[in-house]
Design an enzyme around this catalytic site. Sequence first.
Site, PDB file in Angstrom:
ATOM      1  N   SER A  33      84.811  21.469  74.626  1.00 21.02           N
ATOM      2  CA  SER A  33      84.050  21.180  75.847  1.00 21.02           C
ATOM      3  C   SER A  33      84.475  19.856  76.483  1.00 21.02           C
ATOM      4  CB  SER A  33      82.545  21.160  75.538  1.00 21.02           C
ATOM      5  OG  SER A  33      81.792  21.399  76.693  1.00 21.02           O
ATOM      6  N   LYS A  82      81.764  25.660  82.411  1.00 21.22           N
ATOM      7  CA  LYS A  82      83.208  25.610  82.121  1.00 21.22           C
ATOM      8  C   LYS A  82      83.800  27.015  82.007  1.00 21.22           C
ATOM      9  CE  LYS A  82      83.562  21.098  79.819  1.00 21.22           C
ATOM     10  NZ  LYS A  82      82.218  20.545  79.617  1.00 21.22           N
ATOM     11  N   SER A 141      77.498  22.735  80.170  1.00 16.18           N
ATOM     12  CA  SER A 141      78.907  23.091  79.963  1.00 16.18           C
ATOM     13  C   SER A 141      79.184  24.582  79.968  1.00 16.18           C
ATOM     14  CB  SER A 141      79.403  22.483  78.650  1.00 16.18           C
ATOM     15  OG  SER A 141      79.585  21.091  78.791  1.00 16.18           O
TER      16      SER A 141
END
Length: 419
Positions: A189, A137, A134
């Site tokens: 997230s 991101k 993640s």
Amino acid sequence: MGTRHVAPVGVLLAATAFLGAPAQAGARAPGTPAGTAPGAAPGTSPGIAALPGTGSQAAGTGSRGAGPSGTGPLGPNGAGEPVGGSRLGERGLIVPSGVKAPPKTAARAYVIADAGTGAVLAAKDAHGRYLPASTLKALTALTLIPRLDKSRKVTPSRRAVNEEGSAVGLVPKPLYTVEDLFKALLLVSGNDSAMALAEANGGLTATLADMNAEARRLQAFDTVARTPSGLDKPGQSSSAYDLALIARAGLANPDFRRYISLKTDKFPAPKGYYEIGNHNKLLWRYKGMIGVKNGWTSKAQGSFVGAARRNGHTIIVSIMRHDGYFWDEVADLLDWGFANRGRVTPVGRLVDPAPAVTPSPIAPATPAPPAVPAPVAATDPPGAARPAGGNVPIGYYVLGAGLLGGLAWLAYGLRRRFR
């Protein structure tokens, strides 16, 4: 055979000799096998082009394989030294001389850098390519924040709502603004938020193209985005160096910086709202922590990129492929960065984004004069063909053949008569 038959036979033989020769522009090169198309490599069947070799190398083990368009740790097309400096191409620990090494960490790769100057203070396998989880991101947000109106209302699709992994809990109703989705992306997230933002940007394909273009602009050549959420997918990769580049660029964007610094926020729900909290534990307990992004999957293991500010200076730490609890180790690396910034010779640098290419102004095209057909000689028979690469009509060959035949017949007849 009578004399009257010689002229027709001579004319026929001469005409056959002249007209039977092929007239073609693309004659086969010496040594090229018969049947090979002009311009094709020997042994290649006509109409079939040779395909360049392909290959792939999975991220997650510190691979150094070339990325899209031949990119890798050496920059575009593998040219020159590693991005950020020659020492950053080393796989082991890279520390300036004369100082104590940074505290130990179980992370396979890391970078400690001064965000203000771009100086890389220490690193380990900085350009090793790993699954980013993640932390990707951060690139999604950096790419889409300038492209989307943060007040725009978004209705997530069923696909977005049902994304696997961590989620904020979207429903397919027009409850959310783009800003709500960015908060969910960077605080909790939300993989569902990542997909909803991609849809708002024109779809998954367009968003991945934009993300990879942004990575190229930042000169983050180890980074390949295959999902907007960071969920593992073949071919996806990043590096500790690239995560530091992305974080540094994000800190320069006021909205990005505001989102990553939020500890908690209210998130819309069908009946009111609920509170969401930031997953970055250091926001709650490390002095001066600004935030950025953490990530984890079973294949990628733990990853993190973060920034903290003290006494007017900002330090960035990125780690990849950590197999356990890394928060205390990241705090120790940040402490080392603050203690040594400005005191050591950098081992490399975080490069600036590539300059934007401004196309040169194009002058209006001047209309070309109309083409004038080439004059045709009056003696050319109508429709007479010309051999490629030559200017002599085939009709001339026929005329010459006839004259030669006639001369041969005349000479033979005179000889017989004088005898």
